[in-house]
Design a protein around this motif. Sequence first.
Motif, PDB file in Angstrom:
ATOM      1  N   ALA A  70     -26.552 -59.238   9.615  1.00  0.00           N
ATOM      2  CA  ALA A  70     -26.759 -59.287  11.066  1.00  0.00           C
ATOM      3  C   ALA A  70     -27.985 -60.130  11.371  1.00  0.00           C
ATOM      4  O   ALA A  70     -29.018 -59.993  10.714  1.00  0.00           O
ATOM      5  CB  ALA A  70     -26.944 -57.877  11.617  1.00  0.00           C
ATOM      6  N   THR A  72     -30.090 -62.517  14.769  1.00  0.00           N
ATOM      7  CA  THR A  72     -30.203 -62.914  16.174  1.00  0.00           C
ATOM      8  C   THR A  72     -30.840 -64.291  16.226  1.00  0.00           C
ATOM      9  O   THR A  72     -31.613 -64.658  15.345  1.00  0.00           O
ATOM     10  CB  THR A  72     -31.061 -61.932  17.000  1.00  0.00           C
ATOM     11  OG1 THR A  72     -32.387 -61.926  16.463  1.00  0.00           O
ATOM     12  CG2 THR A  72     -30.484 -60.534  16.996  1.00  0.00           C
ATOM     13  N   TRP A  77     -34.170 -58.937  20.155  1.00  0.00           N
ATOM     14  CA  TRP A  77     -33.352 -57.805  19.744  1.00  0.00           C
ATOM     15  C   TRP A  77     -33.533 -57.554  18.256  1.00  0.00           C
ATOM     16  O   TRP A  77     -33.726 -58.477  17.479  1.00  0.00           O
ATOM     17  CB  TRP A  77     -31.869 -58.079  19.990  1.00  0.00           C
ATOM     18  CG  TRP A  77     -31.427 -58.075  21.427  1.00  0.00           C
ATOM     19  CD1 TRP A  77     -32.202 -57.882  22.525  1.00  0.00           C
ATOM     20  CD2 TRP A  77     -30.108 -58.298  21.907  1.00  0.00           C
ATOM     21  NE1 TRP A  77     -31.440 -57.953  23.660  1.00  0.00           N
ATOM     22  CE2 TRP A  77     -30.148 -58.207  23.308  1.00  0.00           C
ATOM     23  CE3 TRP A  77     -28.895 -58.557  21.292  1.00  0.00           C
ATOM     24  CZ2 TRP A  77     -29.024 -58.371  24.103  1.00  0.00           C
ATOM     25  CZ3 TRP A  77     -27.772 -58.720  22.078  1.00  0.00           C
ATOM     26  CH2 TRP A  77     -27.836 -58.621  23.470  1.00  0.00           C
ATOM     27  N   PHE A  79     -31.213 -56.185  15.255  1.00  0.00           N
ATOM     28  CA  PHE A  79     -29.778 -56.070  15.034  1.00  0.00           C
ATOM     29  C   PHE A  79     -29.553 -55.874  13.541  1.00  0.00           C
ATOM     30  O   PHE A  79     -30.076 -56.646  12.737  1.00  0.00           O
ATOM     31  CB  PHE A  79     -29.104 -57.348  15.546  1.00  0.00           C
ATOM     32  CG  PHE A  79     -27.625 -57.422  15.323  1.00  0.00           C
ATOM     33  CD1 PHE A  79     -26.788 -56.357  15.592  1.00  0.00           C
ATOM     34  CD2 PHE A  79     -27.059 -58.602  14.870  1.00  0.00           C
ATOM     35  CE1 PHE A  79     -25.421 -56.446  15.398  1.00  0.00           C
ATOM     36  CE2 PHE A  79     -25.688 -58.713  14.672  1.00  0.00           C
ATOM     37  CZ  PHE A  79     -24.875 -57.637  14.944  1.00  0.00           C
ATOM     38  N   TYR A  98     -22.817 -51.060  13.568  1.00  0.00           N
ATOM     39  CA  TYR A  98     -23.995 -51.901  13.707  1.00  0.00           C
ATOM     40  C   TYR A  98     -24.863 -51.311  14.801  1.00  0.00           C
ATOM     41  O   TYR A  98     -24.352 -50.689  15.738  1.00  0.00           O
ATOM     42  CB  TYR A  98     -23.605 -53.328  14.096  1.00  0.00           C
ATOM     43  CG  TYR A  98     -23.096 -54.158  12.948  1.00  0.00           C
ATOM     44  CD1 TYR A  98     -23.893 -55.133  12.370  1.00  0.00           C
ATOM     45  CD2 TYR A  98     -21.811 -53.979  12.441  1.00  0.00           C
ATOM     46  CE1 TYR A  98     -23.436 -55.905  11.321  1.00  0.00           C
ATOM     47  CE2 TYR A  98     -21.342 -54.747  11.392  1.00  0.00           C
ATOM     48  CZ  TYR A  98     -22.157 -55.714  10.838  1.00  0.00           C
ATOM     49  OH  TYR A  98     -21.703 -56.481   9.798  1.00  0.00           O
ATOM     50  N   ILE A 100     -28.018 -52.150  17.560  1.00  0.00           N
ATOM     51  CA  ILE A 100     -28.762 -53.209  18.239  1.00  0.00           C
ATOM     52  C   ILE A 100     -29.761 -52.571  19.192  1.00  0.00           C
ATOM     53  O   ILE A 100     -29.463 -51.547  19.815  1.00  0.00           O
ATOM     54  CB  ILE A 100     -27.804 -54.166  18.962  1.00  0.00           C
ATOM     55  CG1 ILE A 100     -28.538 -55.416  19.365  1.00  0.00           C
ATOM     56  CG2 ILE A 100     -27.118 -53.529  20.129  1.00  0.00           C
ATOM     57  CD1 ILE A 100     -27.635 -56.604  19.485  1.00  0.00           C
ATOM     58  N   PHE A 169     -26.140 -62.896  16.919  1.00  0.00           N
ATOM     59  CA  PHE A 169     -26.176 -62.758  18.374  1.00  0.00           C
ATOM     60  C   PHE A 169     -26.953 -63.907  18.982  1.00  0.00           C
ATOM     61  O   PHE A 169     -28.048 -64.243  18.537  1.00  0.00           O
ATOM     62  CB  PHE A 169     -26.846 -61.440  18.782  1.00  0.00           C
ATOM     63  CG  PHE A 169     -25.878 -60.367  19.167  1.00  0.00           C
ATOM     64  CD1 PHE A 169     -25.219 -60.392  20.386  1.00  0.00           C
ATOM     65  CD2 PHE A 169     -25.617 -59.320  18.301  1.00  0.00           C
ATOM     66  CE1 PHE A 169     -24.334 -59.407  20.746  1.00  0.00           C
ATOM     67  CE2 PHE A 169     -24.733 -58.320  18.637  1.00  0.00           C
ATOM     68  CZ  PHE A 169     -24.082 -58.356  19.867  1.00  0.00           C
TER      69      PHE A 169
END
Length: 181
Positions: A70, A72, A77, A79, A98, A100, A169
């Motif tokens: 994961a 970003t 954030w 994550f 997951y 976040i 993300f």
Amino acid sequence: MVESKSKVNVVMMKKLLIFTLVMFVFGYALVPFYEKFCEVTGINNLLQPDVRTKETRVDEGRWITVEFDANTRGLPWQFRPLQTSARIHPGEPVNVMYEIVNNSDREINGQAIPSYSPRFLDKYLKKFECFCFTKQVLEPNETRQMPVQFVIEPSLPADIHTVTISYTFFELPDGASPAKK
């Protein structure tokens, strides 16, 4: 002489401005062309849920390690997957969560884009539920857990023993729609 150089410079400036404007418009026009091309060819199906068909046969004689990642880009954030890997049989349904966290003091819109290793894994990976299918809106300091449900088909080549599913993300501007389904 000075006046002719000035005229040449003005003409060149106009040409450059026109070229810049044309390239700017071309850049925006590429998005709908790309989406239509992907729709016609079936290439851009990463952000669409797969349809559950008849029960997939589970290959109990074989194990695959699935690693979860994961990331970003440009977002305040945190994550992460709640588990970093899973050992599964091909054809076995998998549920992964997951988490976040929006560490900012403002509401933020984000979209997760999946990527896989090996690159051809998308041919064998069938996702039935994923936060990547929709835009995610997180309130200030909100924490959310999100599921991913998938199966890796038994037809995955036998020499593949480890695969990686990664999500990144990206922030969506306010009012922007997520990647087209």
